[in-house]
Design a protein around this motif. Structure first.
Motif, PDB file in Angstrom:
ATOM      1  N   ALA A 109       0.826  -1.213   0.000  1.00 50.26           N
ATOM      2  CA  ALA A 109       0.000   0.000   0.000  1.00 50.26           C
ATOM      3  C   ALA A 109       0.859   1.262   0.000  1.00 50.26           C
ATOM      4  CB  ALA A 109      -0.917   0.006   1.220  1.00 50.26           C
ATOM      5  N   ARG A 110       2.173   1.098  -0.133  1.00 51.67           N
ATOM      6  CA  ARG A 110       3.134   2.216  -0.150  1.00 51.67           C
ATOM      7  C   ARG A 110       3.045   3.056   1.124  1.00 51.67           C
ATOM      8  NH1 ARG A 110       1.512   1.881  -5.590  1.00 51.67           N
ATOM      9  NH2 ARG A 110       3.228   1.447  -7.017  1.00 51.67           N
ATOM     10  N   VAL A 111       2.927   2.361   2.247  1.00 54.48           N
ATOM     11  CA  VAL A 111       2.930   3.016   3.559  1.00 54.48           C
ATOM     12  C   VAL A 111       4.318   2.814   4.172  1.00 54.48           C
ATOM     13  CG1 VAL A 111       1.942   3.030   5.882  1.00 54.48           C
ATOM     14  CG2 VAL A 111       0.468   2.640   3.902  1.00 54.48           C
ATOM     15  N   PRO A 112       5.154   3.864   4.238  1.00 55.29           N
ATOM     16  CA  PRO A 112       6.477   3.695   4.840  1.00 55.29           C
ATOM     17  C   PRO A 112       6.364   3.297   6.312  1.00 55.29           C
ATOM     18  CG  PRO A 112       6.318   5.797   3.663  1.00 55.29           C
ATOM     19  CD  PRO A 112       4.932   5.238   3.753  1.00 55.29           C
ATOM     20  N   VAL A 113       7.241   2.398   6.748  1.00 57.96           N
ATOM     21  CA  VAL A 113       7.272   1.959   8.146  1.00 57.96           C
ATOM     22  C   VAL A 113       8.638   2.308   8.722  1.00 57.96           C
ATOM     23  CG1 VAL A 113       7.075   0.023   9.739  1.00 57.96           C
ATOM     24  CG2 VAL A 113       5.662   0.078   7.670  1.00 57.96           C
ATOM     25  N   ILE A 114       8.636   3.104   9.801  1.00 56.25           N
ATOM     26  CA  ILE A 114       9.871   3.520  10.448  1.00 56.25           C
ATOM     27  C   ILE A 114       9.926   2.867  11.820  1.00 56.25           C
ATOM     28  CG2 ILE A 114      11.312   5.470  11.108  1.00 56.25           C
ATOM     29  CD1 ILE A 114      10.451   5.415   8.111  1.00 56.25           C
ATOM     30  N   SER A 164      11.090   0.494   6.195  1.00 54.82           N
ATOM     31  CA  SER A 164      11.771   1.446   5.317  1.00 54.82           C
ATOM     32  C   SER A 164      13.060   1.944   5.945  1.00 54.82           C
ATOM     33  CB  SER A 164      10.848   2.637   5.022  1.00 54.82           C
ATOM     34  OG  SER A 164       9.610   2.208   4.489  1.00 54.82           O
ATOM     35  N   ALA A 165      13.052   2.179   7.266  1.00 55.55           N
ATOM     36  CA  ALA A 165      14.236   2.686   7.960  1.00 55.55           C
ATOM     37  C   ALA A 165      14.118   2.387   9.444  1.00 55.55           C
ATOM     38  CB  ALA A 165      14.383   4.188   7.740  1.00 55.55           C
ATOM     39  N   ALA A 191      10.277   9.884   3.290  1.00 56.21           N
ATOM     40  CA  ALA A 191       9.866   8.703   2.519  1.00 56.21           C
ATOM     41  C   ALA A 191       8.568   8.965   1.772  1.00 56.21           C
ATOM     42  CB  ALA A 191       9.717   7.504   3.458  1.00 56.21           C
ATOM     43  N   LEU A 192       7.630   9.683   2.391  1.00 51.25           N
ATOM     44  CA  LEU A 192       6.356   9.988   1.723  1.00 51.25           C
ATOM     45  C   LEU A 192       6.556  10.922   0.536  1.00 51.25           C
ATOM     46  CD1 LEU A 192       3.996  10.423   4.808  1.00 51.25           C
ATOM     47  CD2 LEU A 192       3.858   8.644   3.055  1.00 51.25           C
ATOM     48  N   ARG A 193       7.568  11.764   0.614  1.00 46.26           N
ATOM     49  CA  ARG A 193       7.863  12.666  -0.517  1.00 46.26           C
ATOM     50  C   ARG A 193       8.663  11.976  -1.609  1.00 46.26           C
ATOM     51  NH1 ARG A 193       8.947  16.469   3.739  1.00 46.26           N
ATOM     52  NH2 ARG A 193      11.191  16.125   3.447  1.00 46.26           N
ATOM     53  N   GLY A 194       9.037  10.724  -1.376  1.00 46.24           N
ATOM     54  CA  GLY A 194       9.821   9.997  -2.368  1.00 46.24           C
ATOM     55  C   GLY A 194      11.303  10.249  -2.274  1.00 46.24           C
ATOM     56  N   VAL A 195      11.746  10.895  -1.190  1.00 47.84           N
ATOM     57  CA  VAL A 195      13.171  11.148  -0.992  1.00 47.84           C
ATOM     58  C   VAL A 195      13.824   9.882  -0.431  1.00 47.84           C
ATOM     59  CG1 VAL A 195      14.870  12.556   0.239  1.00 47.84           C
ATOM     60  CG2 VAL A 195      12.722  13.585  -0.539  1.00 47.84           C
ATOM     61  N   PRO A 196      14.906   9.391  -1.045  1.00 44.60           N
ATOM     62  CA  PRO A 196      15.560   8.175  -0.529  1.00 44.60           C
ATOM     63  C   PRO A 196      16.023   8.386   0.917  1.00 44.60           C
ATOM     64  CG  PRO A 196      16.391   8.729  -2.717  1.00 44.60           C
ATOM     65  CD  PRO A 196      15.559   9.896  -2.273  1.00 44.60           C
TER      66      PRO A 196
END
Length: 433
Positions: free
Chosen positions: A84-89, A101-102, A251-256
């Motif tokens: 679902a493209r939900v970043p997980v920190i 994601s990080a 991550a939501l902005r697409g920045v690595p």
């Protein structure tokens, strides 16, 4: 725009000061960006899993998680978050690496090396030290490895506590009753270190046996100031919380983002304890405000849950997550009896009709045992779904469950099976082409 973003935050037990400060960092940084935070605290892995499932259903844009010590329980939900493209920190962890994601955490190895250097400078290179480790944590092992640089240092014991002050006191009392010679005690967090201090005070040994902790909590700073503890390492939970929000927004902005982000830990001794205590004092008004606000929010949430208790229980027992307009995913965890299986069938059929879904993927990765009744319910669900025009796929079939189904003689009929969720999703996409 960040004003439209909602972050889900599931941290560990709020009874521990470390997590209260970290939560304050998350909330404060989110407020700086105008971002909404739905935050909860969990005392068990099961509670963490349910909260993550609930946040995914509520379509949060990113997740911030405290460390979970049962990766299998989380795997299916973290896979859903990825799809679902939900970043997980993950914060203060490293346990969920490969699933998130990080990870944002303090540089523990550097802090523990400084503790080793301090102990030898304070006591010399010939001492006896006892270590109190935390469950699912390697701080004691890292310190033991660092101390091997000084061959004359003896590690006389290493035991595991449960992060609480009581466990630190109990472990230390056991050593004192055994009459073991101890020059220093290291505990993997400050509450256990303070428990060790309590036990030493009771035997009039406070200050005679050196105690070192980890976390930099206000209670430990007082003990250092009074001479009952030698040092602690400030992990800067406030900074970790703030950093986690920044990483989630990147991550939501697409920045690595870096997979591992370390915050520098600070060694606190009598030389800098006053400055550290003043910094901790500055946090208190904000933390108190957060606690009052959080309690009000929890009371409101509790009232809402009580008002709709039955439907909530059904929803939690059969979480249904729409992946897109045509696909539903049902991640199942824990024991499933005939009653829950019947509820599951009813909930899935209602969701198919309501959303006009074409595909339903039932993920049983988190199910260890399946019996004849449950297997038959799954078959009946597939047959009923077919009458509504939907296809059911069973994902996460383990070798043990597959063998059980064969031994039970259950015929799966129209029920498609896959070894993992990813394969099931690929099959669904092919059917939609």
């Amino acid at each position: 725009m960040t004003s439209a973003i909602t972050l889900g935050c599931v941290l560990n037990d709020a009874r521990f000061t470390f997590w209260s400060i970290l939560r304050h960092g998350v909330r404060a940084r989110a407020a700086d960006h105008g971002v909404t935070v739905i935050d909860q605290d969990a005392r068990t892995v099961e509670a963490q899993v349910e909260m993550v499932a609930d946040l995914l259903r509520r379509r949060v844009h990113a997740l911030i998680l405290g460390p979970a010590h049962e990766t299998r329980a989380f795997a299916q939900h973290l896979e859903l978050a990825r799809l679902a493209r939900v970043p997980v920190i993950e914060v203060d962890g490293g346990i969920l690496e490969g699933y998130v994601s990080a990870t944002v955490r303090s540089d523990e190895r550097q802090g523990l090396m400084r503790i080793a250097e301090l102990l030898t400078a304070h006591l010399g290179e010939q001492l006896c030290i006892a270590l109190i480790a935390g469950p699912h944590n390697h701080r004691a092992d890292i310190l033991a490895d660092a101390l091997r640089q000084w061959p004359r240092i003896r590690i006389i014991a290493q035991v595991v506590g449960d992060w609480t002050r009581e466990s630190g006191r109990n472990r230390t009392e056991e050593w004192l009753r055994a009459g073991q010679p101890i020059d220093a005690i290291f505990a993997a967090n400050d509450p256990m270190a303070l428990g060790a201090v309590d036990a030493l005070k009771a035997q009039n040994l406070a200050g005679k046996v050196v105690v070192v902790g980890f976390d930099g909590l206000p209670e430990a700073l007082r003990a250092i100031h009074s001479g009952h503890m030698l040092a602690t390492v400030n992990q800067e939970p406030l900074r970790i919380g703030r950093q986690a929000v920044d990483v989630a927004l990147q991550a939501l902005r697409g920045v690595p983002v870096e997979r591992q982000i370390f915050t520098p830990g600070e060694l606190i001794t009598c030389d800098n304890v006053t400055e550290s205590a003043l910094s901790a004092l500055d946090l208190l008004p904000g933390i108190m405000h957060d606690l009052i606000e959080s309690n009000a929010e929890r009371q409101k949430l509790q009232d809402e849950i009580i008002a709709a208790q039955r439907s909530t229980i059904r929803e939690l027992s059969t979480p249904i997550i729409p992946l897109d307009a045509r696909t539903l995913i049902v991640p199942l965890i824990g024991a499933i009896d005939s009653t829950r299986a019947a509820q599951m069938t009813h909930a899935i059929l209602e969701a198919i009709e309501e959303r006009r879904a074409d595909d339903v993927i039932i993920d049983i990765t988190g199910i260890a045992v399946i019996d004849t009744g449950v297997a038959n319910h799954l078959v009946q669900t597939a047959q009923a779904a077919a009458l509504l025009g939907a296809h059911v796929t069973l994902a996460g079939m383990s070798p043990e469950v597959a063998q059980t189904i064969v031994q039970l003689g259950v015929k799966l009929g129209q029920l498609t099976t896959c070894s993992n969720l990813q394969t099931a999703l690929e099959l669904a996409r092919r059917r939609h082409r």
